[in-house]
Enzyme design. Structure first.
Site, PDB file in Angstrom:
ATOM      1  N   CYS A   2     -72.228 -48.576 -10.052  1.00 33.33           N
ATOM      2  CA  CYS A   2     -73.409 -48.480  -9.210  1.00 33.33           C
ATOM      3  C   CYS A   2     -72.925 -48.977  -7.791  1.00 33.33           C
ATOM      4  O   CYS A   2     -72.369 -49.724  -7.193  1.00 33.33           O
ATOM      5  CB  CYS A   2     -74.826 -49.390  -9.595  1.00 33.33           C
ATOM      6  N   ARG A  27     -66.904 -44.442  -6.879  1.00 30.43           N
ATOM      7  CA  ARG A  27     -66.945 -45.718  -7.692  1.00 30.43           C
ATOM      8  C   ARG A  27     -67.238 -45.213  -9.122  1.00 30.43           C
ATOM      9  O   ARG A  27     -67.304 -46.137  -9.954  1.00 30.43           O
ATOM     10  CB  ARG A  27     -67.759 -46.524  -7.314  1.00 30.43           C
ATOM     11  N   TRP A  73     -74.730 -46.091 -12.427  1.00 32.20           N
ATOM     12  CA  TRP A  73     -73.814 -45.769 -13.699  1.00 32.20           C
ATOM     13  C   TRP A  73     -74.513 -46.304 -15.097  1.00 32.20           C
ATOM     14  O   TRP A  73     -74.706 -47.818 -14.757  1.00 32.20           O
ATOM     15  CB  TRP A  73     -72.473 -46.617 -13.388  1.00 32.20           C
ATOM     16  N   GLY A 100     -75.652 -54.373 -11.024  1.00 32.62           N
ATOM     17  CA  GLY A 100     -75.349 -55.667 -11.628  1.00 32.62           C
ATOM     18  C   GLY A 100     -76.370 -55.449 -13.029  1.00 32.62           C
ATOM     19  O   GLY A 100     -76.929 -54.489 -13.342  1.00 32.62           O
ATOM     20  N   GLU A 478     -48.899 -46.962 -19.490  1.00 34.74           N
ATOM     21  CA  GLU A 478     -49.699 -46.644 -18.265  1.00 34.74           C
ATOM     22  C   GLU A 478     -49.832 -45.104 -18.087  1.00 34.74           C
ATOM     23  O   GLU A 478     -50.736 -44.592 -17.650  1.00 34.74           O
ATOM     24  CB  GLU A 478     -49.059 -47.441 -17.132  1.00 34.74           C
ATOM     25  N   GLU A 485     -57.175 -40.474 -18.975  1.00 41.90           N
ATOM     26  CA  GLU A 485     -58.413 -40.762 -17.842  1.00 41.90           C
ATOM     27  C   GLU A 485     -58.725 -39.736 -17.318  1.00 41.90           C
ATOM     28  O   GLU A 485     -59.848 -39.271 -17.201  1.00 41.90           O
ATOM     29  CB  GLU A 485     -57.718 -41.810 -16.879  1.00 41.90           C
ATOM     30  N   HIS A 501     -43.221 -47.623 -37.774  1.00 43.54           N
ATOM     31  CA  HIS A 501     -44.137 -48.436 -38.425  1.00 43.54           C
ATOM     32  C   HIS A 501     -45.462 -47.616 -38.468  1.00 43.54           C
ATOM     33  O   HIS A 501     -46.711 -48.431 -38.646  1.00 43.54           O
ATOM     34  CB  HIS A 501     -44.316 -49.874 -37.936  1.00 43.54           C
ATOM     35  N   LYS A 600     -65.018 -47.013 -10.496  1.00 41.80           N
ATOM     36  CA  LYS A 600     -63.644 -47.450  -9.758  1.00 41.80           C
ATOM     37  C   LYS A 600     -63.794 -49.191  -9.790  1.00 41.80           C
ATOM     38  O   LYS A 600     -62.775 -49.704  -9.903  1.00 41.80           O
ATOM     39  CB  LYS A 600     -63.730 -47.268  -8.192  1.00 41.80           C
TER      40      LYS A 600
HETATM   41  C1  F6R Z   1     -57.081 -47.257 -14.611  1.00 39.40           C
HETATM   42  C2  F6R Z   1     -57.916 -48.075 -13.912  1.00 39.40           C
HETATM   43  C3  F6R Z   1     -58.415 -49.116 -14.669  1.00 39.40           C
HETATM   44  C4  F6R Z   1     -58.616 -50.499 -13.903  1.00 39.40           C
HETATM   45  C5  F6R Z   1     -59.413 -51.457 -14.668  1.00 39.40           C
HETATM   46  C6  F6R Z   1     -59.273 -52.866 -13.933  1.00 39.40           C
HETATM   47  O1  F6R Z   1     -56.528 -46.094 -13.982  1.00 39.40           O
HETATM   48  O2  F6R Z   1     -58.030 -47.998 -12.639  1.00 39.40           O
HETATM   49  O3  F6R Z   1     -57.864 -49.188 -15.990  1.00 39.40           O
HETATM   50  O4  F6R Z   1     -57.200 -50.837 -13.837  1.00 39.40           O
HETATM   51  O5  F6R Z   1     -60.699 -51.091 -14.717  1.00 39.40           O
HETATM   52  O6  F6R Z   1     -59.880 -52.707 -12.432  1.00 39.40           O
HETATM   53  P1  F6R Z   1     -59.258 -53.626 -11.363  1.00 39.40           P
HETATM   54  O7  F6R Z   1     -57.980 -53.224 -11.203  1.00 39.40           O
HETATM   55  O8  F6R Z   1     -60.082 -53.203 -10.089  1.00 39.40           O
HETATM   56  O9  F6R Z   1     -59.329 -54.892 -11.768  1.00 39.40           O
END
Ligand code: F6R
Length: 605
Positions: A2, A27, A73, A100, A478, A485, A501, A600
Site C-alpha cells: 500500500c 510498490r 494491496w 499496515g 535467485e 516473478e 534425490h 516492492k
Molecule cells: C525478489 C524480491 C523479493 C525481496 C523480498 C525482500 O525480486 O525483490 O524477494 O527480495 O521481498 O525484500 P527486501 O530486500 O526489501 O527486504
C-alpha cells in the site's frame, strides 16, 4: 504494498495526488483511490491501475486544495472498489487512508458493532476510522485527541492520514512500524509513505517518529503531538529532490534500466562501503564468533552467498535464516553473536521483526540496506548502505548485486579483523573487486544478445529447473526466482547434487534446465550433473566463465561470462540470469516492472 499520498496547500490537489499515486505504482497494488476536499469530500475508488482511476474520474468532481490518495494491496478483504481507500466513518465526517495492519481489528469491530456502528467494507482500516469517531462521540474529544486515544487501543502497524470535514484545512498524520514522511513546501504539505513521490516543491522533510501525530494546516506551521496530546518536537531536515528523482531514461522499463546500470550501482556500493560505520563494525567483529544472517526472498539469497564467502575467507560460522521463521526458532543468541539483516527496501516487516528479536536479546545487529533512513536502518546498531539508488522494478536486480558487493567488502573486513587472510591476499582481492564494475559492463554487453535468443526457447515452457553448486547454488535459486516473478513460468532452483534425490523425476524432453557453472572445484561435479540432465533430453542452457571447457554436445545454449576469480562469479553470473528472465517475460507480454501480486516493500508479516 500500500502507498499513501496526501496534500494540503493552495494548489489543486487532484493532479498532485495522481502524480504521487503513479510514483507509488512500483510498490505493487490492486486498487487505488482518492478523496479531494472542497467543503465536501469527493471520494473516487477503483480496482486496477491508477490509469483506471484517472479514466473513472474524468467526469467526476475532483476539485479541492486538499486531498488524500492511496494504492491498496489487499490483505483484509479482497480487491474491490468498496474495500479501496480512502475509508470514511459512519457519519462521513472522517476520511482516512491507512497502510499496515490493525491486528486486533476483529475485537475492536465487535465492540463498535455493539455500540451501533455499521461497516461497509471488509477492511481493518475502516475499523480504525470508526474507532476514532467513536472516541469523538463518546468522550466529546477533538479529532486529534480521539485519534491519539484510538491508536492507544490498536495493536499492529499503521501509517495514517486523517481528515475531519469540520476542520477545513487540516490533515493529521501518524505512523507506527510503517513509513510516513511529510514534505514541507512554501505554505503547503505533502504527506507520503515514500519521499520519492515528492517533487521540487518540498523544501524540507520530516521523518515522523512513531506515535507522533503531525497536525498540518494550510498556511500554518506544523505542530506535533504525542498520543496523549502533549506537544512534542520533530526535526525538519533539508530535502534534496535530486536524490529521489527517478526516470526510465531511454529504457523501455525501469527493470531493464536497473539491470543495465549495475556497473554504476556496484561502483557506488564499493565506494560507499568505507563511509559506512566501518570502525564501529570492526569493533563488533572483534567480539564475534558467529554470524546469523536474516532476510527474505532475493535478500535471503544474498545471505546464502555471504555464508559461502564468509566461511571460506573469514573462517567464521554463518547461519542464514528466513526472517519470517526467525521467531519460531529457539536460537541461543549470545553476546559473541552478530545478527545481520539484509534488505533492499529496509521496510520488510519480517526482517524488521527478526532484528527486533535479536536486539531484545541484547545481540549486536547490523543492517545491509538500500533504503536510506528506512525502518530497518534505524533499528540496527550499525548500517551498511548499498547506495545503489532507488530500485523501481519490483523484482530486485541492481539492489541484489549491490548486496553481493557489500557482502564481499564485509567479508574482507572480517578476514582482516580475524587475520584469516594475509594483508597481501586481502589487497589482491580488493584489486579484483575494484575491477568489478568493468567486468559487469563487459558481461552486460556480451550476454545481452544470447540471453535474448535463448528467451525464445524458454518463453513457451511451463516450467524450468535451475542448478548450481557451491557459491553458484544461491545464484541458481535467485535466477529461478527472477524467472517466476516476472514471466510467471514455474521455476525451481536446486543445488545440482540434490537433483538425483528427487527433482530428476521432473526432467523430460525439452524441459529448460539452466545450469550455472563456476570456475572452481565444483565445476567437474556440476558438469557431470548436467550430463544426467542431457541424457534425459532436457534443453540445457549453461552460464559459465569463458575459461571453463564443456564436453562437446553437452549444452544446447551457452552464455559465456568473463574469466573472473570465483568469488566475483555470483555477481557476474546473476547478470545473464536477470536478462534471461527479462527477455522471456517480455516475449510473454508481461508487465515486468510491476508483476502481478508482488509488492516492492512487503510491510506485513
Ligand atoms: C525478489 C524480491 C523479493 C525481496 C523480498 C525482500 O525480486 O525483490 O524477494 O527480495 O521481498 O525484500 P527486501 O530486500 O526489501 O527486504
Amino acid at each position: 504494498m500500500c502507498g499513501i499520498i496526501a496534500y494540503a496547500g493552495a494548489n489543486e490537489a487532484y493532479p498532485i495526488l495522481i502524480d504521487g499515486l503513479r510514483k507509488l505504482e512500483y510498490r505493487g497494488y490492486d486498487s487505488a483511490g482518492i478523496g479531494t476536499v472542497n467543503g465536501a469530500v469527493h471520494l473516487h475508488k477503483r480496482t486496477g491501475k491508477v490509469n483506471d482511476l484517472v479514466s473513472y474520474c474524468e467526469d467526476k468532481n475532483t476539485s479541492g486544495n486538499m486531498g488524500l490518495g492511496h494504492t491498496r494491496w489487499a490483505t483484509h478483504g479482497s480487491a474491490t472498489n468498496l474495500n479501496a481507500h480512502p475509508h470514511q466513518s459512519q457519519s462521513k465526517r472522517l476520511t482516512m487512508v491507512h497502510n499496515g495492519i490493525i491486528e486486533n481489528h476483529q475485537s475492536l469491530k465487535e465492540m463498535l458493532e455493539f455500540h451501533g456502528f455499521e461497516f461497509e467494507t471488509e477492511t481493518d482500516s475502516e475499523v480504525l476510522v470508526q474507532l476514532v469517531e467513536w472516541y469523538q462521540i463518546r468522550y466529546k474529544l477533538s479529532t486529534r485527541e480521539a485519534l491519539g486515544r484510538a491508536l492507544q487501543d490498536v495493536q499492529g502497524s499503521f501509517a495514517v492520514v486523517l481528515h475531519d470535514t469540520t476542520a477545513k484545512h487540516q490533515l493529521l498524520a501518524v505512523r507506527r512500524q510503517s513509513p510516513l514522511v511529510v514534505g514541507v513546501g512554501d505554505a503547503e504539505y505533502f504527506i507520503s509513505s515514500d519521499s520519492m513521490t515528492f517533487d521540487r516543491s518540498s523544501e524540507s522533510i520530516i521523518y515522523l517518529e512513531e506515535d507522533v501525530i503531525a497536525q498540518l494546516c494550510y498556511n500554518e506551521a506544523p505542530v506535533f503531538y504525542s498520543l496523549e496530546d502533549q506537544v512534542v518536537d520533530q526535526d525538519l531536515l533539508p530535502f534534496d529532490y535530486k536524490k529521489v528523482a527517478v526516470s526510465k531514461g531511454d529504457f523501455e522499463s525501469f527493470t531493464l534500466k536497473e539491470i543495465f546500470e549495475q556497473n554504476l550501482s556496484i561502483s557506488r556500493t564499493l565506494d560507499g562501503f568505507e563511509n559506512s560505520d566501518v570502525d564501529e563494525i570492526t569493533k563488533m567483529l572483534q567480539s564475534t564468533d558467529r554470524i546469523i544472517i536474516t532476510a527474505c526472498g532475493t535478500s535471503w539469497h544474498s545471505g546464502i552467498v555471504a555464508e559461502y564467502l564468509i566461511e571460506k575467507y573469514a573462517h567464521l560460522n554463518v547461519e542464514v535464516e528466513y526472517a519470517s521463521e526467525m521467531r519460531y526458532k529457539s536460537h541461543t543468541l549470545g553476546d559473541r553473536d552478530l545478527v545481520i539483516g539484509i534488505s533492499q527496501s529496509g521496510e520488510t516487516a519480517d526482517t524488521k521483526m527478526a532484528l527486533e528479536i535479536a536486539k531484545s536479546k541484547g545481540v549486536k545487529t547490523i543492517a545491509i540496506v538500500n533504503g536510506v533512513d528506512s525502518s530497518i536502518a534505524r533499528i540496527a546498531d550499525r548500517v551498511i548502505y548499498l547506495k545503489a539508488g532507488i530500485e523501481i522494478g519490483v523484482a530486485s536486480t541492481k539492489a541484489f548485486t549491490s548486496q553481493l558487493s557489500a557482502i564481499l567488502m564485509l567479508t574482507l573486513l572480517i578476514a582482516r579483523t580475524k587475520k584469516s587472510l594475509t594483508i597481501a591476499q586481502v589487497d589482491e582481492m580488493m584489486a579484483e573487486l575494484n575491477k568489478l564494475p568493468g567486468y559487469v559492463s563487459e558481461t552486460l554487453s556480451s550476454s545481452k544478445q544470447m540471453a535474448r535468443r535463448i528467451a525464445y526457447h524458454i518463453s513457451d515452457a511451463r516450467s524450468a529447473l535451475y542448478l548450481g553448486r557451491g557459491i553458484s547454488f544461491p545464484i541458481a535459486i535467485e535466477g529461478a526466482l527472477k524467472l517466476k516473478e516476472i514471466s510467471y513460468i514455474h521455476a525451481e532452483g536446486y543445488p545440482s547434487g540434490e537433483m538425483k534425490h528427487g527433482p530428476i523425476a521432473l526432467i523430460e524432453e525439452d524441459l529448460p534446465v539452466v545450469a550455472v557453472v563456476n570456475n572452481d572445484d565444483s565445476a567437474a561435479k556440476i558438469i557431470s550433473n548436467i550430463q544426467e540432465v542431457k541424457a534425459r533430453k532436457a534443453m540445457v542452457v549453461v552460464i559459465k566463465n569463458k575459461n571453463v571447457e564443456l564436453p562437446k554436445g553437452l549444452a544446447d545454449h551457452v552464455i559465456n561470462v568473463p574469466d573472473v576469480p570465483s568469488y566475483l562469479n555470483p555477481i557476474i553470473q546473476s547478470i545473464p540470469l536477470q536478462l534471461l528472465a527479462y527477455y522471456t517475460a517480455k516475449l510473454k507480454g508481461c508487465n515486468i516492472d510491476q508483476p502481478r501480486n508482488l509488492a516492492k516493500s512487503v510491510t506485513v508479516e
